[in-house]
Structure formats: C-alpha cells, structure tokens
Scaffold this motif. Structure first.
Motif, PDB file in Angstrom:
ATOM      1  N   ILE A  62       0.841  -1.202   0.000  1.00  0.00           N
ATOM      2  CA  ILE A  62       0.000   0.000   0.000  1.00  0.00           C
ATOM      3  C   ILE A  62       0.871   1.245   0.000  1.00  0.00           C
ATOM      4  N   LEU A  63       1.922   1.235   0.833  1.00  0.00           N
ATOM      5  CA  LEU A  63       2.853   2.362   0.883  1.00  0.00           C
ATOM      6  C   LEU A  63       3.472   2.613  -0.483  1.00  0.00           C
ATOM      7  N   ASN A  64       3.915   1.548  -1.151  1.00  0.00           N
ATOM      8  CA  ASN A  64       4.516   1.693  -2.481  1.00  0.00           C
ATOM      9  C   ASN A  64       3.540   2.321  -3.465  1.00  0.00           C
ATOM     10  N   LYS A  65       2.286   1.883  -3.421  1.00  0.00           N
ATOM     11  CA  LYS A  65       1.282   2.422  -4.334  1.00  0.00           C
ATOM     12  C   LYS A  65       1.020   3.899  -4.057  1.00  0.00           C
ATOM     13  N   LEU A  66       1.013   4.264  -2.782  1.00  0.00           N
ATOM     14  CA  LEU A  66       0.804   5.672  -2.432  1.00  0.00           C
ATOM     15  C   LEU A  66       1.934   6.535  -2.974  1.00  0.00           C
ATOM     16  N   LYS A  67       3.169   6.059  -2.844  1.00  0.00           N
ATOM     17  CA  LYS A  67       4.323   6.850  -3.263  1.00  0.00           C
ATOM     18  C   LYS A  67       4.513   6.856  -4.779  1.00  0.00           C
ATOM     19  N   GLU A  68       3.963   5.842  -5.467  1.00  0.00           N
ATOM     20  CA  GLU A  68       4.059   5.789  -6.924  1.00  0.00           C
ATOM     21  C   GLU A  68       2.998   6.652  -7.604  1.00  0.00           C
ATOM     22  N   ASN A  69       1.927   6.958  -6.870  1.00  0.00           N
ATOM     23  CA  ASN A  69       0.824   7.741  -7.416  1.00  0.00           C
ATOM     24  C   ASN A  69       1.117   9.233  -7.250  1.00  0.00           C
ATOM     25  N   PRO A  70       1.197  10.006  -8.338  1.00  0.00           N
ATOM     26  CA  PRO A  70       1.491  11.438  -8.237  1.00  0.00           C
ATOM     27  C   PRO A  70       0.532  12.198  -7.318  1.00  0.00           C
ATOM     28  N   ALA A  71      -0.708  11.714  -7.225  1.00  0.00           N
ATOM     29  CA  ALA A  71      -1.710  12.395  -6.404  1.00  0.00           C
ATOM     30  C   ALA A  71      -1.490  12.183  -4.917  1.00  0.00           C
ATOM     31  N   THR A  72      -0.824  11.088  -4.539  1.00  0.00           N
ATOM     32  CA  THR A  72      -0.671  10.771  -3.116  1.00  0.00           C
ATOM     33  C   THR A  72       0.788  10.605  -2.679  1.00  0.00           C
ATOM     34  N   LYS A  73       1.734  10.846  -3.579  1.00  0.00           N
ATOM     35  CA  LYS A  73       3.135  10.567  -3.236  1.00  0.00           C
ATOM     36  C   LYS A  73       3.650  11.446  -2.098  1.00  0.00           C
ATOM     37  N   ASN A  74       3.011  12.608  -1.882  1.00  0.00           N
ATOM     38  CA  ASN A  74       3.447  13.490  -0.800  1.00  0.00           C
ATOM     39  C   ASN A  74       2.610  13.344   0.465  1.00  0.00           C
ATOM     40  N   THR A  75       1.690  12.368   0.468  1.00  0.00           N
ATOM     41  CA  THR A  75       0.872  12.128   1.659  1.00  0.00           C
ATOM     42  C   THR A  75       1.754  11.595   2.789  1.00  0.00           C
ATOM     43  N   TRP A  76       1.562  12.115   3.986  1.00  0.00           N
ATOM     44  CA  TRP A  76       2.357  11.697   5.136  1.00  0.00           C
ATOM     45  C   TRP A  76       1.857  10.347   5.634  1.00  0.00           C
ATOM     46  N   VAL A  77       2.796   9.416   5.865  1.00  0.00           N
ATOM     47  CA  VAL A  77       2.432   8.054   6.242  1.00  0.00           C
ATOM     48  C   VAL A  77       3.186   7.623   7.496  1.00  0.00           C
ATOM     49  N   MET A  78       2.442   7.117   8.481  1.00  0.00           N
ATOM     50  CA  MET A  78       3.049   6.520   9.663  1.00  0.00           C
ATOM     51  C   MET A  78       2.670   5.046   9.707  1.00  0.00           C
ATOM     52  N   MET A  79       3.676   4.173   9.755  1.00  0.00           N
ATOM     53  CA  MET A  79       3.437   2.740   9.793  1.00  0.00           C
ATOM     54  C   MET A  79       3.123   2.287  11.218  1.00  0.00           C
TER      55      MET A  79
END
Length: 226
Positions: A62-79
């Motif tokens: 899921i993290l990889n998909k978020l960072k690969e998507n231009p719309a969500t690549k800058n979304t802050w993520v805490m595991m």
C-alpha cells in the motif's frame, strides 16, 4: 486535518479512532486495503496511519502504491507495526514512510507522533516553492532537483534531507534532529542511518559534496564557508 487509519485489529482501530478524534482530528477507519483505496478515490487524507500486516494487501505494498501515485506521493504516512527489527523499520522508512509506531503503543505516544507529523506537514505547506543553494535548485512543487542545470534523481529521504539542509544552511544540525525531522522518530543508537544517507547524498552532489560539512561529534551543516 483528515487522517485515514488502516488497521485490521478492531480493538486497536477503535482506540486510535477515539484518541485522534478526542484531539480534534477528522478520522476515517478501514480494516483492509481495498476499502482504503476505494475511499482514496473520493478524497485524499493529510495523514495515513498504516498497519503492515493486513488481511488483503500488505501495508508495504500500500505504501509503495501511495508513493508511486502522483496524487498521493506526498501524503504523510506513519506505519503501525509489530515488526520491530532494524531491517523492517529502515526498509519501510526508505520506501517513503515518515514515521512508525511499534505495537503495543500508548495513546500518549500515538498522539505525540501524529502531532509531530501534523506540525511537519504545516511547515511544508508554508515552505517556499523554489529553494536554491550554489546552483543546486529544488522545485518543491514538482519535487525535482537540478544541479548545475542537470536533473538528478533523489530518493524520497535523500530529497527531504537535502531540502532540510538547504532550509537550514550555515546552521549545525545534530544527527538526532535530522532523525526527528526527516524520519519523524527518535532512533537512539542508530544515528548511522543519517550517516548512510548523507554519504548517498554526497555521492549524488558530486563536486558540490564539499558543501556538506561534518561537524565531529554533533552532526552536519550545509555551508559554502570554509
């Protein structure tokens, strides 16, 4: 501030939801990755709290998909993770996660870490679009770096590290402060993570590597001064 929480343990999910809402955050919860992605199509969150071990899609995927998507690549993520080996943690952080929290965790720790990410997000939102230092140019909107007019590829952490050094040029920054700001957590005894990324950063800066000064026993400073 909108926070999405992806966690398959119902009791932990409800604890996180209650704790965050008590601090005024807008919270939406999901017990699997598919529901999360369906909601993501409607509205993007400011922060994602993401469990690694999920029933359908692995949290790292899921993290990889978020960072690969231009719309969500800058979304802050805490595991959120029960995996606590150094390899697991660094692997997630190097893939773009901004912080992590180990299970079991306290409500106070959770709120502290989310609050730190929220502050960093606000600082970034107020930041300048173009940052320059001795022909090193960062476009903060496009998240690109050019050196002497030539585009150079940087990983997520390398980019954030370079940007932070430029924003704090001529200021000595401790390894601990770099860990807290760039990785978003206290990583006592593992400051070599910073040293490793500084080495990688210097390699990509080539002849401009000289501007990153090592301050023995403290940390680093970006400066053109001798």
């Amino acid at each position: 501030m909108l926070i999405y929480v992806v966690e398959d343990d119902t009791s932990i999910l409800k604890l996180i939801e209650y704790s965050l809402k008590s601090k005024g955050y807008d919270v939406k919860c999901f017990e699997n990755g598919n529901d999360f992605f369906n909601e993501l199509e409607s509205k993007e969150p400011d922060i994602v709290l993401l469990d690694i071990m999920l029933p359908d899609i692995d949290g790292i995927e899921i993290l990889n998909k978020l960072k690969e998507n231009p719309a969500t690549k800058n979304t802050w993520v805490m595991m959120i993770t029960a995996k606590t080996t150094e390899y697991d943690i660094i692997s997630a952080l190097d893939k773009g996660a901004d912080d992590y929290i180990k299970k079991p965790f306290s409500v106070m720790e959770l709120l502290s870490r989310v609050g730190a990410i929220a502050r960093r997000a606000k600082i970034q939102d107020k930041g300048e679009n173009i940052l320059e230092f001795n022909d090193i140019v960062i476009d903060n909107l496009k998240r690109t770096v050019t050196i002497d007019g030539e585009h150079v590829n940087f990983t997520f952490k390398e980019y954030e590290l370079l940007k932070y050094l430029i924003l704090n040029k001529d200021i000595v920054i401790s390894r601990e402060k770099l860990l807290t700001y760039i990785w978003g957590y206290d990583y006592e005894g593992e400051t070599r993570t910073v040293d490793m990324h500084i080495k990688l950063l210097r390699d990509k800066l080539k002849d401009k590597r000289k501007y990153i000064k090592t301050i023995r026993g403290v940390g680093y400073m970006l400066s053109s001064k001798d």
